[in-house]
Design a protein around this motif. Structure first.
Motif, PDB file in Angstrom:
ATOM      1  N   VAL A  89      44.897 -11.786  50.436  1.00  0.00           N
ATOM      2  CA  VAL A  89      44.439 -12.853  49.538  1.00  0.00           C
ATOM      3  C   VAL A  89      45.609 -13.196  48.638  1.00  0.00           C
ATOM      4  O   VAL A  89      46.216 -12.293  48.061  1.00  0.00           O
ATOM      5  CB  VAL A  89      43.301 -12.396  48.594  1.00  0.00           C
ATOM      6  CG1 VAL A  89      42.743 -13.588  47.817  1.00  0.00           C
ATOM      7  CG2 VAL A  89      42.213 -11.673  49.315  1.00  0.00           C
ATOM      8  N   ALA A  90      45.895 -14.465  48.504  1.00  0.00           N
ATOM      9  CA  ALA A  90      46.949 -14.845  47.555  1.00  0.00           C
ATOM     10  C   ALA A  90      46.737 -16.275  47.095  1.00  0.00           C
ATOM     11  O   ALA A  90      46.190 -17.111  47.822  1.00  0.00           O
ATOM     12  CB  ALA A  90      48.331 -14.702  48.181  1.00  0.00           C
ATOM     13  N   VAL A  91      47.167 -16.514  45.869  1.00  0.00           N
ATOM     14  CA  VAL A  91      47.098 -17.842  45.255  1.00  0.00           C
ATOM     15  C   VAL A  91      48.461 -18.105  44.615  1.00  0.00           C
ATOM     16  O   VAL A  91      49.053 -17.193  44.010  1.00  0.00           O
ATOM     17  CB  VAL A  91      45.963 -17.874  44.191  1.00  0.00           C
ATOM     18  CG1 VAL A  91      45.987 -19.167  43.389  1.00  0.00           C
ATOM     19  CG2 VAL A  91      44.602 -17.685  44.864  1.00  0.00           C
ATOM     20  N   ARG A  96      46.766 -19.643  39.486  1.00  0.00           N
ATOM     21  CA  ARG A  96      45.953 -18.424  39.255  1.00  0.00           C
ATOM     22  C   ARG A  96      45.111 -18.558  37.992  1.00  0.00           C
ATOM     23  O   ARG A  96      45.425 -19.346  37.109  1.00  0.00           O
ATOM     24  CB  ARG A  96      46.879 -17.201  39.150  1.00  0.00           C
ATOM     25  CG  ARG A  96      47.484 -16.865  40.484  1.00  0.00           C
ATOM     26  CD  ARG A  96      48.353 -15.627  40.435  1.00  0.00           C
ATOM     27  NE  ARG A  96      49.130 -15.534  41.671  1.00  0.00           N
ATOM     28  CZ  ARG A  96      50.209 -14.806  41.841  1.00  0.00           C
ATOM     29  NH1 ARG A  96      50.645 -14.056  40.853  1.00  0.00           N
ATOM     30  NH2 ARG A  96      50.850 -14.801  43.002  1.00  0.00           N
ATOM     31  N   GLY A  97      44.068 -17.748  37.940  1.00  0.00           N
ATOM     32  CA  GLY A  97      43.207 -17.733  36.764  1.00  0.00           C
ATOM     33  C   GLY A  97      42.195 -18.863  36.727  1.00  0.00           C
ATOM     34  O   GLY A  97      41.476 -19.032  35.746  1.00  0.00           O
ATOM     35  N   GLY A  99      39.916 -19.240  39.196  1.00  0.00           N
ATOM     36  CA  GLY A  99      38.765 -18.847  40.018  1.00  0.00           C
ATOM     37  C   GLY A  99      38.930 -19.144  41.494  1.00  0.00           C
ATOM     38  O   GLY A  99      37.980 -18.990  42.264  1.00  0.00           O
ATOM     39  N   ALA A 101      40.638 -17.653  43.960  1.00  0.00           N
ATOM     40  CA  ALA A 101      40.510 -16.520  44.891  1.00  0.00           C
ATOM     41  C   ALA A 101      39.038 -16.114  45.010  1.00  0.00           C
ATOM     42  O   ALA A 101      38.534 -15.871  46.112  1.00  0.00           O
ATOM     43  CB  ALA A 101      41.370 -15.350  44.419  1.00  0.00           C
ATOM     44  N   GLY A 102      38.353 -16.041  43.871  1.00  0.00           N
ATOM     45  CA  GLY A 102      36.938 -15.680  43.904  1.00  0.00           C
ATOM     46  C   GLY A 102      36.122 -16.673  44.721  1.00  0.00           C
ATOM     47  O   GLY A 102      35.241 -16.291  45.496  1.00  0.00           O
ATOM     48  N   ASN A 128      47.151  -2.394  41.806  1.00  0.00           N
ATOM     49  CA  ASN A 128      46.880  -3.847  41.834  1.00  0.00           C
ATOM     50  C   ASN A 128      45.563  -4.141  41.107  1.00  0.00           C
ATOM     51  O   ASN A 128      44.514  -4.367  41.706  1.00  0.00           O
ATOM     52  CB  ASN A 128      46.848  -4.364  43.275  1.00  0.00           C
ATOM     53  CG  ASN A 128      46.935  -5.886  43.335  1.00  0.00           C
ATOM     54  OD1 ASN A 128      46.574  -6.565  42.376  1.00  0.00           O
ATOM     55  ND2 ASN A 128      47.419  -6.411  44.445  1.00  0.00           N
ATOM     56  N   ALA A 130      44.716  -6.753  39.372  1.00  0.00           N
ATOM     57  CA  ALA A 130      44.191  -8.119  39.544  1.00  0.00           C
ATOM     58  C   ALA A 130      43.284  -8.170  40.769  1.00  0.00           C
ATOM     59  O   ALA A 130      42.196  -8.755  40.744  1.00  0.00           O
ATOM     60  CB  ALA A 130      45.338  -9.112  39.678  1.00  0.00           C
ATOM     61  N   SER A 131      43.729  -7.531  41.839  1.00  0.00           N
ATOM     62  CA  SER A 131      42.943  -7.543  43.065  1.00  0.00           C
ATOM     63  C   SER A 131      41.646  -6.741  42.892  1.00  0.00           C
ATOM     64  O   SER A 131      40.578  -7.151  43.362  1.00  0.00           O
ATOM     65  CB  SER A 131      43.799  -6.973  44.203  1.00  0.00           C
ATOM     66  OG  SER A 131      43.196  -7.238  45.418  1.00  0.00           O
ATOM     67  N   ARG A 141      29.027 -10.987  40.844  1.00  0.00           N
ATOM     68  CA  ARG A 141      28.419 -12.331  40.909  1.00  0.00           C
ATOM     69  C   ARG A 141      27.380 -12.421  42.016  1.00  0.00           C
ATOM     70  O   ARG A 141      26.415 -13.152  41.911  1.00  0.00           O
ATOM     71  CB  ARG A 141      29.497 -13.402  41.117  1.00  0.00           C
ATOM     72  CG  ARG A 141      30.277 -13.767  39.876  1.00  0.00           C
ATOM     73  CD  ARG A 141      31.098 -15.030  40.082  1.00  0.00           C
ATOM     74  NE  ARG A 141      32.046 -14.908  41.166  1.00  0.00           N
ATOM     75  CZ  ARG A 141      33.221 -14.290  41.083  1.00  0.00           C
ATOM     76  NH1 ARG A 141      33.579 -13.743  39.945  1.00  0.00           N
ATOM     77  NH2 ARG A 141      34.033 -14.212  42.122  1.00  0.00           N
TER      78      ARG A 141
END
Ligand SMILES: CC(C)(COP(=O)(O)OP(=O)(O)OC[C@H]1O[C@@H](n2cnc3c(N)ncnc32)[C@H](O)[C@@H]1OP(=O)(O)O)[C@@H](O)C(=O)NCCC(=O)NCCS
Length: 173
Positions: A89-91, A96-97, A99, A101-102, A128, A130-131, A141
């Motif tokens: 997964v990467a953005v 980033r920030g 949403g 990736a989510g 990691n 963040a991941s 969620r």
């Protein structure tokens, strides 16, 4: 635009974001985003093209103003028919920030759930955060369980590589 396409077109200020399956022509961007992340293992450009060709059904890209800015690559675990394994997964750093990736992960789970694929696996290295936050947030969620198991230790790798722990997002028991 079909209802599916409309529902997959969300707004993350200030730009419109479209989520879709990757095409072979996206392989270059996947490789560039992985390279620029400076965190992910960078696979060969050939691997990303092949992935877009053969694993599009279990992968997602996020597009902003016609440019792919993020991706999720995944595959179905051969011995576990209800599990999608998220490989990378990467953005892009400047997206980033928001949403993205989510949302890409949610899109993937929404796409696969009707096929009975209800559990997500991924591996994350211990540092990691963040991941880890990304997948913990996804589980929260969606009202799902989130747990960690040991998988690959540094000794399993032929080169200098951190551990890769298995993280599981699964329906609540
Ligand atoms: C990890 C990554 C994909 C997150 O992408 P993103 O689009 O910024 O993530 P989102 O905006 O969807 O945020 C998802 C969650 O992670 C959290 N998060 C994002 N970046 C974070 C950071 N640097 N530190 C801690 N938490 C972070 C967010 O707060 C959010 O939590 P929430 O769901 O509880 O609100 C992105 O930082 C990235 O590309 N990193 C480099 C590659 C990488 O490490 N990939 C993962 C390993 S395969």
């Amino acid at each position: 635009m079909s209802p599916t396409q409309i529902s997959a077109t969300l707004t993350a200020a200030p730009d419109a974001v479209a989520f879709r399956k990757p095409k072979v022509s996206d392989g270059v961007r996947l490789w560039e985003i992985a390279r620029d992340s400076k965190v992910l293992d960078l696979n060969s450009s050939y691997a990303y093209l092949l992935w877009c060709q053969d694993y599009a059904q279990t992968s997602v890209v996020a597009e902003v103003d016609g440019k792919v800015v993020g991706f999720v690559t995944g595959y179905l675990r051969p011995q576990l028919p209800d599990v999608v394994m998220v490989w990378q997964v990467a953005v892009d750093a400047d997206q980033r920030g928001l949403g993205l990736a989510g949302k890409m992960l949610s899109q993937l789970m929404d796409r696969l759930e009707p096929r009975g694929i209800t559990t997500l696996h991924t591996t994350i290295s211990p540092d990691n955060t963040a991941s880890q936050a990304l997948f913990a947030g996804l589980a929260e969620r969606r009202g799902m369980d989130f747990r960690r198991e040991d998988l690959f230790s540094p000794n399993d790798f032929p080169d200098d590589h951190e551990a890769e722990d298995l993280y599981i997002v699964a329906p609540r028991r």
